[in-house]
Design a protein around this motif. Structure first.
Motif, PDB file in Angstrom:
ATOM      1  N   ALA A  36       0.048   7.771   1.031  1.00 35.15           N
ATOM      2  CA  ALA A  36      -0.934   8.704   0.455  1.00 35.15           C
ATOM      3  C   ALA A  36      -1.022   8.534  -1.055  1.00 35.15           C
ATOM      4  O   ALA A  36      -2.117   8.555  -1.642  1.00 35.15           O
ATOM      5  CB  ALA A  36      -0.557  10.130   0.817  1.00 35.15           C
ATOM      6  N   ALA A  37       0.125   8.369  -1.707  1.00 37.54           N
ATOM      7  CA  ALA A  37       0.132   8.200  -3.157  1.00 37.54           C
ATOM      8  C   ALA A  37      -0.573   6.912  -3.578  1.00 37.54           C
ATOM      9  O   ALA A  37      -1.148   6.836  -4.667  1.00 37.54           O
ATOM     10  CB  ALA A  37       1.576   8.209  -3.674  1.00 37.54           C
ATOM     11  N   LEU A  38      -0.536   5.911  -2.695  1.00 34.29           N
ATOM     12  CA  LEU A  38      -1.173   4.630  -3.012  1.00 34.29           C
ATOM     13  C   LEU A  38      -2.624   4.578  -2.550  1.00 34.29           C
ATOM     14  O   LEU A  38      -3.315   3.573  -2.790  1.00 34.29           O
ATOM     15  CB  LEU A  38      -0.378   3.492  -2.355  1.00 34.29           C
ATOM     16  CG  LEU A  38       1.033   3.277  -2.909  1.00 34.29           C
ATOM     17  CD1 LEU A  38       1.807   2.301  -2.035  1.00 34.29           C
ATOM     18  CD2 LEU A  38       0.972   2.776  -4.352  1.00 34.29           C
ATOM     19  N   GLY A  39      -3.081   5.628  -1.850  1.00 32.23           N
ATOM     20  CA  GLY A  39      -4.461   5.682  -1.418  1.00 32.23           C
ATOM     21  C   GLY A  39      -4.787   4.758  -0.264  1.00 32.23           C
ATOM     22  O   GLY A  39      -5.934   4.297  -0.128  1.00 32.23           O
ATOM     23  N   VAL A  40      -3.786   4.476   0.604  1.00 31.38           N
ATOM     24  CA  VAL A  40      -4.023   3.628   1.772  1.00 31.38           C
ATOM     25  C   VAL A  40      -3.690   4.425   3.028  1.00 31.38           C
ATOM     26  O   VAL A  40      -2.964   5.418   2.992  1.00 31.38           O
ATOM     27  CB  VAL A  40      -3.178   2.340   1.725  1.00 31.38           C
ATOM     28  CG1 VAL A  40      -3.616   1.463   0.556  1.00 31.38           C
ATOM     29  CG2 VAL A  40      -1.681   2.661   1.626  1.00 31.38           C
ATOM     30  N   ASP A  41      -4.232   3.988   4.151  1.00 28.51           N
ATOM     31  CA  ASP A  41      -3.973   4.680   5.409  1.00 28.51           C
ATOM     32  C   ASP A  41      -2.521   4.551   5.836  1.00 28.51           C
ATOM     33  O   ASP A  41      -1.946   5.469   6.428  1.00 28.51           O
ATOM     34  CB  ASP A  41      -4.886   4.126   6.508  1.00 28.51           C
ATOM     35  CG  ASP A  41      -6.350   4.499   6.288  1.00 28.51           C
ATOM     36  OD1 ASP A  41      -6.606   5.502   5.599  1.00 28.51           O
ATOM     37  OD2 ASP A  41      -7.218   3.774   6.802  1.00 28.51           O
ATOM     38  N   ALA A  42      -1.927   3.392   5.590  1.00 28.44           N
ATOM     39  CA  ALA A  42      -0.534   3.142   5.953  1.00 28.44           C
ATOM     40  C   ALA A  42       0.000   2.059   5.037  1.00 28.44           C
ATOM     41  O   ALA A  42      -0.762   1.296   4.433  1.00 28.44           O
ATOM     42  CB  ALA A  42      -0.421   2.703   7.417  1.00 28.44           C
ATOM     43  N   LEU A  43       1.332   1.968   4.932  1.00 27.49           N
ATOM     44  CA  LEU A  43       1.931   0.978   4.039  1.00 27.49           C
ATOM     45  C   LEU A  43       1.604  -0.443   4.464  1.00 27.49           C
ATOM     46  O   LEU A  43       1.699  -1.370   3.654  1.00 27.49           O
ATOM     47  CB  LEU A  43       3.443   1.187   3.983  1.00 27.49           C
ATOM     48  CG  LEU A  43       3.891   2.448   3.238  1.00 27.49           C
ATOM     49  CD1 LEU A  43       5.411   2.588   3.280  1.00 27.49           C
ATOM     50  CD2 LEU A  43       3.404   2.435   1.793  1.00 27.49           C
ATOM     51  N   ARG A  44       1.199  -0.638   5.698  1.00 30.33           N
ATOM     52  CA  ARG A  44       0.760  -1.948   6.148  1.00 30.33           C
ATOM     53  C   ARG A  44      -0.419  -2.465   5.308  1.00 30.33           C
ATOM     54  O   ARG A  44      -0.635  -3.670   5.180  1.00 30.33           O
ATOM     55  CB  ARG A  44       0.372  -1.847   7.621  1.00 30.33           C
ATOM     56  CG  ARG A  44       0.053  -3.197   8.276  1.00 30.33           C
ATOM     57  CD  ARG A  44      -1.407  -3.371   8.528  1.00 30.33           C
ATOM     58  NE  ARG A  44      -1.734  -4.637   9.154  1.00 30.33           N
ATOM     59  CZ  ARG A  44      -1.680  -4.884  10.449  1.00 30.33           C
ATOM     60  NH1 ARG A  44      -1.241  -3.953  11.271  1.00 30.33           N
ATOM     61  NH2 ARG A  44      -2.049  -6.056  10.914  1.00 30.33           N
ATOM     62  N   ASP A  45      -1.184  -1.547   4.716  1.00 28.92           N
ATOM     63  CA  ASP A  45      -2.386  -1.921   3.977  1.00 28.92           C
ATOM     64  C   ASP A  45      -2.111  -2.337   2.533  1.00 28.92           C
ATOM     65  O   ASP A  45      -3.044  -2.746   1.826  1.00 28.92           O
ATOM     66  CB  ASP A  45      -3.379  -0.759   3.975  1.00 28.92           C
ATOM     67  CG  ASP A  45      -3.841  -0.405   5.371  1.00 28.92           C
ATOM     68  OD1 ASP A  45      -4.193  -1.327   6.131  1.00 28.92           O
ATOM     69  OD2 ASP A  45      -3.837   0.792   5.715  1.00 28.92           O
ATOM     70  N   VAL A  46      -0.879  -2.237   2.082  1.00 21.38           N
ATOM     71  CA  VAL A  46      -0.553  -2.617   0.708  1.00 21.38           C
ATOM     72  C   VAL A  46      -0.592  -4.139   0.594  1.00 21.38           C
ATOM     73  O   VAL A  46       0.136  -4.846   1.303  1.00 21.38           O
ATOM     74  CB  VAL A  46       0.834  -2.086   0.305  1.00 21.38           C
ATOM     75  CG1 VAL A  46       1.232  -2.613  -1.076  1.00 21.38           C
ATOM     76  CG2 VAL A  46       0.826  -0.561   0.308  1.00 21.38           C
ATOM     77  N   THR A  47      -1.434  -4.648  -0.277  1.00 21.25           N
ATOM     78  CA  THR A  47      -1.550  -6.098  -0.489  1.00 21.25           C
ATOM     79  C   THR A  47      -0.959  -6.541  -1.823  1.00 21.25           C
ATOM     80  O   THR A  47      -0.567  -7.697  -1.972  1.00 21.25           O
ATOM     81  CB  THR A  47      -3.022  -6.532  -0.405  1.00 21.25           C
ATOM     82  OG1 THR A  47      -3.791  -5.776  -1.357  1.00 21.25           O
ATOM     83  CG2 THR A  47      -3.576  -6.294   0.996  1.00 21.25           C
ATOM     84  N   ASP A  48      -0.908  -5.645  -2.775  1.00 12.58           N
ATOM     85  CA  ASP A  48      -0.349  -5.956  -4.098  1.00 12.58           C
ATOM     86  C   ASP A  48       0.942  -5.166  -4.255  1.00 12.58           C
ATOM     87  O   ASP A  48       0.938  -4.019  -4.726  1.00 12.58           O
ATOM     88  CB  ASP A  48      -1.360  -5.585  -5.192  1.00 12.58           C
ATOM     89  CG  ASP A  48      -0.812  -5.815  -6.599  1.00 12.58           C
ATOM     90  OD1 ASP A  48       0.286  -6.409  -6.730  1.00 12.58           O
ATOM     91  OD2 ASP A  48      -1.465  -5.378  -7.555  1.00 12.58           O
ATOM     92  N   LEU A  49       2.051  -5.759  -3.834  1.00 10.16           N
ATOM     93  CA  LEU A  49       3.314  -5.022  -3.848  1.00 10.16           C
ATOM     94  C   LEU A  49       3.737  -4.675  -5.266  1.00 10.16           C
ATOM     95  O   LEU A  49       4.164  -3.545  -5.533  1.00 10.16           O
ATOM     96  CB  LEU A  49       4.409  -5.833  -3.152  1.00 10.16           C
ATOM     97  CG  LEU A  49       5.799  -5.177  -3.126  1.00 10.16           C
ATOM     98  CD1 LEU A  49       5.760  -3.816  -2.446  1.00 10.16           C
ATOM     99  CD2 LEU A  49       6.810  -6.098  -2.447  1.00 10.16           C
ATOM    100  N   ALA A  50       3.627  -5.608  -6.188  1.00  7.86           N
ATOM    101  CA  ALA A  50       4.040  -5.336  -7.562  1.00  7.86           C
ATOM    102  C   ALA A  50       3.251  -4.175  -8.150  1.00  7.86           C
ATOM    103  O   ALA A  50       3.806  -3.273  -8.794  1.00  7.86           O
ATOM    104  CB  ALA A  50       3.874  -6.589  -8.419  1.00  7.86           C
ATOM    105  N   GLY A  51       1.948  -4.161  -7.899  1.00  5.66           N
ATOM    106  CA  GLY A  51       1.131  -3.070  -8.402  1.00  5.66           C
ATOM    107  C   GLY A  51       1.473  -1.749  -7.738  1.00  5.66           C
ATOM    108  O   GLY A  51       1.498  -0.698  -8.404  1.00  5.66           O
ATOM    109  N   ALA A  52       1.751  -1.800  -6.446  1.00  2.93           N
ATOM    110  CA  ALA A  52       2.111  -0.578  -5.727  1.00  2.93           C
ATOM    111  C   ALA A  52       3.414  -0.001  -6.262  1.00  2.93           C
ATOM    112  O   ALA A  52       3.530   1.214  -6.488  1.00  2.93           O
ATOM    113  CB  ALA A  52       2.220  -0.864  -4.237  1.00  2.93           C
ATOM    114  N   LEU A  53       4.397  -0.849  -6.477  1.00  5.19           N
ATOM    115  CA  LEU A  53       5.685  -0.367  -6.970  1.00  5.19           C
ATOM    116  C   LEU A  53       5.551   0.209  -8.378  1.00  5.19           C
ATOM    117  O   LEU A  53       6.214   1.192  -8.714  1.00  5.19           O
ATOM    118  CB  LEU A  53       6.710  -1.499  -6.944  1.00  5.19           C
ATOM    119  CG  LEU A  53       7.052  -2.061  -5.554  1.00  5.19           C
ATOM    120  CD1 LEU A  53       8.085  -3.173  -5.682  1.00  5.19           C
ATOM    121  CD2 LEU A  53       7.560  -0.966  -4.635  1.00  5.19           C
TER     122      LEU A  53
END
Length: 395
Positions: A250-267
């Motif tokens: 939710a904090a990253l604005g995606v439906d699920a963590l599977r949708d994270v494509t930019d790990l460095a940016g997410a962290l």
């Protein structure tokens, strides 16, 4: 549901179970069904994040002898539990922990399945359960019980449900009637796996593929190590990890963590260090599943070891679900020449898998046993695992 699969008998002896059913219910069963436990080769805590997993079925599992009843009641007995079993109507709402006291909570799994399947046309039944799959070892005994029950009820009543959908219904039964917010992997593995393969499962779409996996054919052994540290996923930690993952998504604005494509940016964008660690594990674990499937398709089974160990370190340090006996088993196996290893299951107890050259398997077993003895722990138990057939009728 597809036609019953044919396969050599596995797990508990179906003839003996049928005879025990006849003695318990004064009439023979209409059939006996078996569902296997599973080992997850890699992909831990990714399933409820809509990610990827790579499990395979074990020869061990749960068998159910069953016959129809015309009174709308499910009667469940187990050869592993004392007493006359449990009786409950198949019509009804969610099962509460207070419904069956005195150690009979296990019956919520088959009863939940019966209630979830009831709208599809199944009805009452008498069940007798037998299992050779140890409970609390992280080998998915609960899902095996659910899936064996689901197959039995569907075939008894001629209900046709495709296996992927049947897996989702069994998952729903565990959510609604047991209170464990499990992912889809365990039920899918029990119903969909085939011998000599691991199941690459996309937990969002439900799509799956069979990936060749036969460690013994490559001169390797995959050891499942029961660390003898039991766990209870309904106790809160599993649900807490799931909540943390949902909060991170939710904090990253995606439906699920599977949708994270930019790990460095997410962290970088996650301020909470706990949520950063959870996200890092899930995203990198999905990458490890894809890499493992690629190695298996290329026939490079021996190269899996490094991925297994990386998964364990991530589960230990980023997801924080490992436990001392698991860490000790992995460390001892690596020192003895094992190619890699990791904890499996939800965490805080259960089993470890270790990949090793077959010629070194005894050395690895001895090293882990000695490490436990040095610490005064109960000796671990070992199972050498090759992928087996999924759920099927055995009698």
């Amino acid at each position: 549901m597809t036609a019953p699969r044919t396969a050599p008998p596995a797990g508990p002896d179906p003839a003996a179970l049928a005879a025990a059913f006849t003695e318990a219910y004064a009439a023979p069963p209409e059939g006996v069904w078996h569902a296997p436990g599973r080992l997850n080769l890699i992909g831990e805590h990714t399933d409820y994040n809509d990610g990827l997993v790579l499990p395979f079925a074990l020869p061990l599992g749960v068998s159910v002898a069953a016959a129809r009843r015309d009174d709308g009641v499910l009667v469940v007995r187990s050869l592993q539990a004392a007493g006359d079993g449990v009786r409950t109507p198949v019509d009804g709402g969610p099962i509460s922990a207070e419904d069956w006291p005195d150690g009979r909570r296990w019956a919520a799994y088959p009863a939940g399945v019966a209630r979830v399947l009831r709208p599809s046309g199944t009805g009452g039944a008498s069940l007798l359960i037998d299992a050779d799959l140890p409970q609390g070892a992280g080998l998915s005994s609960s899902a095996a019980l659910e899936c064996a029950t689901a197959l039995a009820l569907c075939e008894l009543y001629g209900v046709q449900i495709a296996r992927p959908e049947l897996a989702r219904l069994a998952q729903r039964a565990e959510h609604e009637h047991v209170g464990v917010p499990c992912g889809l992997m365990d039920q899918s593995a029990s119903l969909l796996c085939t011998a000599g393969h691991a199941l690459l499962l996309d937990c969002r779409s439900g799509l799956s593929a069979q990936v060749p996996f036969a460690p013994s054919g490559a001169g390797l052994a995959l050891l499942a190590v029961d660390t003898r540290a039991g766990h209870e996923l309904a106790g809160g930690e599993y649900a807490r990890r799931r909540d943390e993952c949902e909060r991170a998504a939710a904090a990253l604005g995606v439906d699920a963590l599977r949708d994270v494509t930019d790990l460095a940016g997410a962290l970088a964008s996650l301020r909470d260090p706990v949520l950063r660690r959870r996200a890092q594990h899930v995203v990198t674990e999905n990458h490890r599943v894809e890499a493992a499937a690629g190695l298996l398709r290329a026939g490079a089974v021996a190269e899996l070891g490094a991925l297994l160990t990386a998964s364990h370190l991530s589960l230990r340090d980023q997801f924080e679900v490992s436990w001392p006996e698991a860490d000790t088993a992995v460390e001892a196996a690596l020192r003895a020449g094992g190619r890699g290893g990791r904890m499996i299951g939800g965490g805080f107890g259960g089993s470890v898998i270790v990949l090793t050259a077959a010629a070194r398997a005894d050395r690895v077993r001895d090293a882990i046993t000695a490490a436990y003895a040095k610490r005064g722990w109960t000796a671990p138990a070992f199972l050498e695992a090759d992928p087996a057939e999924g759920a099927h009728r055995v009698r």
